[in-house]
Design a protein around this motif. Sequence first.
Motif, PDB file in Angstrom:
ATOM      1  N   GLU A   1      -1.427   1.437  -0.117  1.00 37.54           N
ATOM      2  CA  GLU A   1      -1.653   0.974   0.939  1.00 37.54           C
ATOM      3  C   GLU A   1      -1.420  -0.642   0.893  1.00 37.54           C
ATOM      4  O   GLU A   1      -1.566  -1.349  -0.228  1.00 37.54           O
ATOM      5  N   ARG A   2      -1.168  -1.399   1.908  1.00 36.75           N
ATOM      6  CA  ARG A   2      -0.881  -2.812   1.822  1.00 36.75           C
ATOM      7  C   ARG A   2      -2.315  -3.421   1.880  1.00 36.75           C
ATOM      8  O   ARG A   2      -2.893  -3.378   2.897  1.00 36.75           O
TER       9      ARG A   2
ATOM     10  N   ARG B   1      -1.425  -1.692  -3.094  1.00 37.61           N
ATOM     11  CA  ARG B   1      -2.471  -1.107  -3.897  1.00 37.61           C
ATOM     12  C   ARG B   1      -2.427   0.578  -3.858  1.00 37.61           C
ATOM     13  O   ARG B   1      -2.272   1.178  -2.685  1.00 37.61           O
ATOM     14  N   GLY B   2      -2.400   1.313  -5.106  1.00 41.54           N
ATOM     15  CA  GLY B   2      -2.306   2.743  -5.154  1.00 41.54           C
ATOM     16  C   GLY B   2      -3.453   3.342  -4.632  1.00 41.54           C
ATOM     17  O   GLY B   2      -4.647   2.915  -4.997  1.00 41.54           O
ATOM     18  N   LEU B   3      -3.387   4.600  -4.118  1.00 42.79           N
ATOM     19  CA  LEU B   3      -4.398   5.502  -3.541  1.00 42.79           C
ATOM     20  C   LEU B   3      -4.244   6.611  -4.082  1.00 42.79           C
ATOM     21  O   LEU B   3      -3.243   7.035  -4.853  1.00 42.79           O
TER      22      LEU B   3
END
Length: 272
Positions: A137-138, A145-147
């Motif tokens: 997500e931005r 950022r990694g989810l």
Amino acid sequence: MSGQLHARRVAALPPGLPNPPRTGAGGHPRVLTELMHRLGRYLDAPDEWLPSLNRANGSTRQQRTERSVACMQLLRASLKYLDLVTLRVGIPSTDGSMQNLTLPFLAEQAGLDQRRAERAMHDLQKAGLTSVRPRCERINDGNYRGLAAIKYLPPALFGAFGLAKWLRHERSKAALRQKMRAAADVKQRRRETREHARGQLWLAGLKSCVAERADRSRPGPTGGSGGMGFDAEAEFERQIQIRAGQIKQADPSLDHETCFRLARQQLAPPRS
């Protein structure tokens, strides 16, 4: 595999590994708990049950015991959180969405450290026994950022252990249950909407009645009341009507008589 070799492989298992739940325990569909148990067969004969995993490291040698155990434990942890309809690993939310699980979480469930879980996930992906879809997500500064990635288990995993037909049957049942729950939720929401609308109409009528009664109770031009007279009894009845309306608004399922009965009980003067 000889009995001595099997004994050495079992003795080499790291301590503290979680066992799969008993069949049907913990709310797990029986096809999932059965596969959890059958995964142990891979340790006895890797090439017979999951040859693609046994060769995932690109070597002609058999997969090392610690590595094969890690793969089976990570699969078992994934099966604990598998949605039968989509074959997606996660925790369902009340709104119908799915909460994805991180690899550290699955590693903890499997009794593995982070590094060993990463190697096991790599082997499972290479063997086609797990698929992973990364997500991100931005954030405010324009970076990403990694989810938690979306993870799936393939039907072929069940087929490798003779559970393909059972899986199809259970997925059909799960899909039907899901449709029935969705239809029941829609019906309940419609019922609540209708009851709320009826409650609002009833309350509006009650307010109109109270306002009309108050107008009649105001003094007329000659100093007398406009009609009934505004005495203590009339005021008490007005308070009961208002309280009954509040009760109906709080719980639209209550009928007219119940609302007024509760209002009178709540507003009744204490006995001396």
